[in-house]
Scaffold this active site. Structure first.
Site, PDB file in Angstrom:
ATOM      1  N   GLN A  12      47.083  41.840  29.905  1.00  0.00           N
ATOM      2  CA  GLN A  12      46.353  42.559  28.847  1.00  0.00           C
ATOM      3  C   GLN A  12      45.096  43.244  29.380  1.00  0.00           C
ATOM      4  OE1 GLN A  12      46.229  40.765  24.708  1.00  0.00           O
ATOM      5  NE2 GLN A  12      46.471  38.898  25.896  1.00  0.00           N
ATOM      6  N   LEU A  13      44.223  42.466  30.013  1.00  0.00           N
ATOM      7  CA  LEU A  13      42.959  43.019  30.494  1.00  0.00           C
ATOM      8  C   LEU A  13      43.178  43.935  31.687  1.00  0.00           C
ATOM      9  CD1 LEU A  13      39.902  43.212  30.343  1.00  0.00           C
ATOM     10  CD2 LEU A  13      39.762  41.092  31.667  1.00  0.00           C
ATOM     11  N   ASP A  38      49.887  37.990  46.663  1.00  0.00           N
ATOM     12  CA  ASP A  38      49.891  36.577  46.308  1.00  0.00           C
ATOM     13  C   ASP A  38      48.516  35.991  46.617  1.00  0.00           C
ATOM     14  OD1 ASP A  38      50.278  33.904  45.905  1.00  0.00           O
ATOM     15  OD2 ASP A  38      51.951  33.682  47.310  1.00  0.00           O
ATOM     16  N   ALA A  62      45.574  34.901  35.971  1.00  0.00           N
ATOM     17  CA  ALA A  62      45.323  33.541  35.477  1.00  0.00           C
ATOM     18  C   ALA A  62      46.604  32.932  34.927  1.00  0.00           C
ATOM     19  CB  ALA A  62      44.260  33.554  34.374  1.00  0.00           C
ATOM     20  N   TYR A  63      46.628  31.615  34.910  1.00  0.00           N
ATOM     21  CA  TYR A  63      47.663  30.861  34.201  1.00  0.00           C
ATOM     22  C   TYR A  63      47.086  30.577  32.828  1.00  0.00           C
ATOM     23  CZ  TYR A  63      51.206  27.239  33.288  1.00  0.00           C
ATOM     24  OH  TYR A  63      52.248  26.515  32.763  1.00  0.00           O
ATOM     25  N   TYR A 127      44.353  23.332  31.024  1.00  0.00           N
ATOM     26  CA  TYR A 127      43.982  24.745  31.166  1.00  0.00           C
ATOM     27  C   TYR A 127      42.476  24.901  31.300  1.00  0.00           C
ATOM     28  CZ  TYR A 127      42.828  29.498  29.703  1.00  0.00           C
ATOM     29  OH  TYR A 127      42.277  30.764  29.633  1.00  0.00           O
ATOM     30  N   LYS A 131      40.319  26.129  34.624  1.00  0.00           N
ATOM     31  CA  LYS A 131      39.468  27.327  34.598  1.00  0.00           C
ATOM     32  C   LYS A 131      38.040  26.983  35.008  1.00  0.00           C
ATOM     33  CE  LYS A 131      40.312  31.033  33.468  1.00  0.00           C
ATOM     34  NZ  LYS A 131      40.703  32.211  34.282  1.00  0.00           N
ATOM     35  N   TRP A 152      39.841  34.529  22.549  1.00  0.00           N
ATOM     36  CA  TRP A 152      40.693  35.164  21.544  1.00  0.00           C
ATOM     37  C   TRP A 152      41.064  36.601  21.953  1.00  0.00           C
ATOM     38  CZ3 TRP A 152      39.353  33.772  15.788  1.00  0.00           C
ATOM     39  CH2 TRP A 152      39.129  32.399  15.658  1.00  0.00           C
TER      40      TRP A 152
END
Length: 292
Positions: A12-13, A38, A62-63, A127, A131, A152
Site C-alpha cells: 500500500q505505502l 531479499d 513488513a510482515y 507482531y 516491530k 489503521w
C-alpha cells in the site's frame, strides 16, 4: 540526482510512494520487493546499496498479518527485526539514511490520551513485539534513521479495511463492526507525501532529524464510525451495527486505543496533517473512478 530505494514497493505505502515518483524528477526512485531484493540476504543488500549509490532507504517492507504472526513467529521476526537490522547495518556502511515504518502495536492500547513518541512501549502480540524489535535493531545499527509509527493504514492499492467494507456493503444488507476500539485512520497517500516532504526537508536544511515520529491522519474515530463513513461515501444502503470487541473475538487482541500524537512531526518538519474524513473522501473518489 538522489537515489531513493523503496522496499516493499508493491504494498500500500510503497505503491503510493512510487505514484509520487514523477513529481520528483530530480530524485531517482528505485522500487524493490522480495522478488528483486531479499532484505534477509546481507551480502545482496550491501551490494545493492553500493551499486545503486543509494542515498535514502524508505523501508515499507513488513510482515503485517497480525493474527497469523502468532503461529508464524520465525518468519515474522525474520522480516520485521532481522531484515531491518540488515538494512540498518548496510545503510550505515554505505552512508545511506533510513526512513522506516513502524506501528501503533508497539503500545498496549490502554491509554486514553494520544500516544507520544516518549510513552512507554508494551506490545501485546508477536507482531507488535517484532516491530518494536525492528525499531531497536535499526537504532542500534548506527544508521541515521527516522522511524515513523502509523496506524489503521488504507489505500487505493492492496487489501485494507476500506476496500473490504466497500466490498461487503455491496454484498450484504447489514454489517457488524466493533465500536469500542478508538484510533485514527491513515491514508497511505498522505503518509507517502509526508515521507517525501521529510526527505525534501533533510535535503534543503542539510540535516536529518533522526528519531521516532508518529503519523496518522488528524481526528479520532472508532472502527464502527469509520465503516459507516466508508459505506456512506460508497453510496451503499448497508446498515452498520455497532458491536463490542467481546462479540468479535480474534486471535490477537487489537489495541482499544491507538490515537497517535503528531505534534513532534508537525513541529519538526513544518507539516500539515489532513483530517481523516477529508482523506477518506479523496480515497473513495479515486476508488469510484477506478471501479467505474
Amino acid at each position: 540526482m538522489k537515489q531513493i530505494l523503496i522496499t516493499g514497493s508493491k504494498g500500500q505505502l510503497g505503491s503510493e510512494l512510487m505514484a509520487l515518483a514523477e513529481q520528483f524528477a530530480h530524485w531517482q526512485f528505485i522500487p524493490t520487493d522480495v522478488d528483486t531484493l531479499d532484505l534477509t540476504d546481507k551480502r545482496a543488500l550491501s551490494q545493492f546499496l553500493a551499486e545503486h549509490k543509494v542515498d535514502y532507504v524508505v523501508n515499507c517492507a513488513a510482515y503485517t498479518a497480525v493474527d497469523k504472526a502468532e503461529d508464524d513467529l520465525d518468519l515474522c521476526y525474520k522480516i520485521n527485526r532481522d531484515a531491518v537490522r540488515n538494512l540498518g547495518e548496510a545503510a550505515h556502511a554505505h552512508q545511506a539514511r533510513v526512513v522506516h515504518i513502524s506501528t501503533d502495536y508497539v503500545f498496549d492500547g490502554q491509554a486514553n490520551t494520544p500516544y507520544k513518541e516518549t510513552d512507554a512501549v508494551n506490545p501485546q502480540s508477536v507482531y507488535g513485539k517484532s516491530k518494536l524489535a525492528g525499531e531497536q535493531a535499526l537504532q542500534a545499527s548506527g544508521a541515521e534513521s527516522i522511524i515513523i509509527r502509523t496506524a489503521w493504514l488504507y489505500s487505493t492499492y492492496g487489501n485494507n479495511f476500506v476496500k473490504t467494507m466497500r466490498r461487503l456493503a455491496a454484498e450484504r444488507d447489514e454489517l457488524n463492526v466493533v465500536c469500542d476500539q478508538t484510533g485514527t485512520p491513515t491514508y497511505a497517500a498522505d503518509l507517502a507525501q509526508a515521507i517525501v516532504a521529510m526527505i525534501a526537508f533533510a535535503e534543503k536544511e542539510q540535516q536529518f532529524p533522526t528519531g521516532i515520529y508518529h503519523y496518522s491522519n488528524e481526528g479520532v474515530t472508532t472502527w464502527h464510525e469509520f465503516a459507516t463513513e466508508i459505506i456512506k461515501l460508497a453510496g451503499h444502503s448497508c446498515t452498520v451495527k455497532p458491536i463490542p470487541t467481546s462479540q468479535y473475538p480474534t486471535k490477537v487482541a487489537r489495541p482499544m486505543y491507538s490515537v497517535l500524537d503528531k505534534s513532534k512531526l508537525r513541529s519538526t518538519f513544518k507539516l500539515t496533517v489532513p483530517n481523516w474524513e477529508e482523506s477518506l473522501r479523496i480515497c473513495s473518489e479515486k476508488l469510484i473512478i477506478h471501479n467505474s
